[in-house]
Design a protein around this motif. Structure first.
Motif: not given
Length: 392
Positions: A29-41
């Motif tokens: 879950l954390l990996s998915a959240l960080h991947l999205i955040e890293r991509r967008l912000f």
């Protein structure tokens, strides 16, 4: 005056919506959240250039920063806790970056910041920032950097600090520019110069050096027969974009680049790791353009003709004579550096007239020897001890 203050950011991992999730599920879950955040912000994961400073001088894209004293009583650098000294040493320390890389490598991470490290030791720290070169700056030349901007920066540091003597700490091309300045300016107040991975003898730098050695004679013959030189080409056609500099740098260690991204994938759940990885990657990915005119001069004079190794270099109507340099010199080379060999860096000690000069080979590649995880305990510590003894 421009003051830069650190941005506030949270380094806490987001809570999972699932009560007491299994370890694997939480990491996923954390990996998915960080991947999205890293991509967008992605800026949320960048923690470089956070040390507060004042801008004391600017000329076009070039500027000079004066870093403010640390507010903490102690800081962590690498694995060590360093007590912050409040008394300032009398000799200011000026950091000089290379051209292709941004100055963020001097203030890369809070616990791997060369600037914070030397501030904690009591140095009065300045930084010469060459700025963001774009295609419109293709006419910037070695004369601009060495004969115009370097003297102006040194004058600004002296006026701001009230001191006549200064020391310089330089990385890669920054070392070459500083040495050219020292060889032309007759600056008797330049007390100490530290160079890290600065290629003096271009023909001794790994594969690139062997290629340059091989093409030297043919290039001379072709130039004489055709009455043609690279210097005759318009500078705009030789301008090198930053993305190409980044690509060439990564190609020196392609396996390392693959491993680097694999490590990110495996540790994507760890926010602190993602912050560190993203910040360091930003430095590698966002390199600066090389001005076309500077590329011409470097290619002909420094690379093909290897003039610095011979102790002199022509810049326009002036000639840098490196036996004019008499300040104390400390030169570093990385044992695993594929761009600048120890033999190439050591040549510096053979062309200067300095009596106080030392050479040190430390573990690490071209970037690691200066800003890697082991650099604070190796390169930085040796340089600090050397400078402390010569800055009183």
């Amino acid at each position: 005056m421009k003051r830069k203050t650190p941005a506030k950011m949270s380094t806490e991992a987001p809570d999972s919506a699932v009560a007491h999730p299994p370890k694997f599920a939480r990491r996923l879950l954390l990996s998915a959240l960080h991947l999205i955040e890293r991509r967008l912000f992605s800026e949320n994961f960048i923690v470089a250039n956070l040390t507060p400073y004042e801008e004391i001088y600017r000329d076009g894209i070039m500027s000079v920063r004066h870093y403010l004293p640390l507010e903490e009583d102690a800081i962590q650098i690498g694995d060590d806790i360093i007590e912050v000294k409040r008394d300032r040493l009398p000799v200011p320390l000026v950091f000089v970056p290379p051209l292709a890389a941004t100055s963020m490598i001097f203030d890369l991470l809070p616990n791997r910041s060369l600037i914070r490290y030397f501030l904690a030791l009591g140095f009065d720290v300045y930084l010469l920032d060459w700025g963001e070169v774009t295609e419109e700056h293709y006419e910037l030349s070695l004369e601009t950097y060495v004969l115009s901007w370097m003297p102006a920066a040194m004058k600004a540091v002296r006026e701001d600090s009230g001191q006549t003597e200064v020391s310089c700490f330089c990385y890669c091309m920054g070392g070459l520019l500083t040495l050219m300045y020292a060889a032309t300016a007759d600056d008797t107040g330049l007390r100490n110069v530290v160079t890290v991975a600065s290629p003096i003898d271009m023909h001794q730098s790994g594969v690139a050096g062997r290629i340059l050695t091989a093409v030297y004679r043919p290039a001379q013959i072709v130039s004489r027969l055709l009455n043609f030189s690279l210097m005759d080409l318009p500078a705009r056609y030789l301008h090198v974009p930053g993305w190409l500099n980044s690509l060439v740098f990564k190609l020196t260690n392609p396996l390392g680049s693959v491993i680097n991204y694999w490590e990110l994938l495996v540790n994507l759940w760890d926010r602190e790791f993602v912050i560190s990885h993203t910040t360091v990657s930003r430095w590698f990915d966002d390199m600066v353009d090389y001005p076309g005119q500077t590329i011409k001069e470097m290619t002909v004079s420094m690379m093909i003709n290897n003039e610095m190794a011979g102790g002199r270099l022509r810049m326009g109507d002036q000639r840098a004579e490196f036996d004019n340099i008499k300040c104390a010199i400390l030169a570093f080379a990385g044992a695993d550096d594929r761009l600048v060999s120890p033999k190439s860096a050591h040549r510096l000690l053979e062309i200067v007239a300095s009596k106080d000069k030392e050479f040190c080979v430390v573990p690490g590649g071209h970037a690691g020897v200066f800003a890697g995880s082991q650099a604070p305990a190796l390169t930085w510590a040796v340089a600090a001890e050397w400078l402390l003894a010569r800055s009183l």
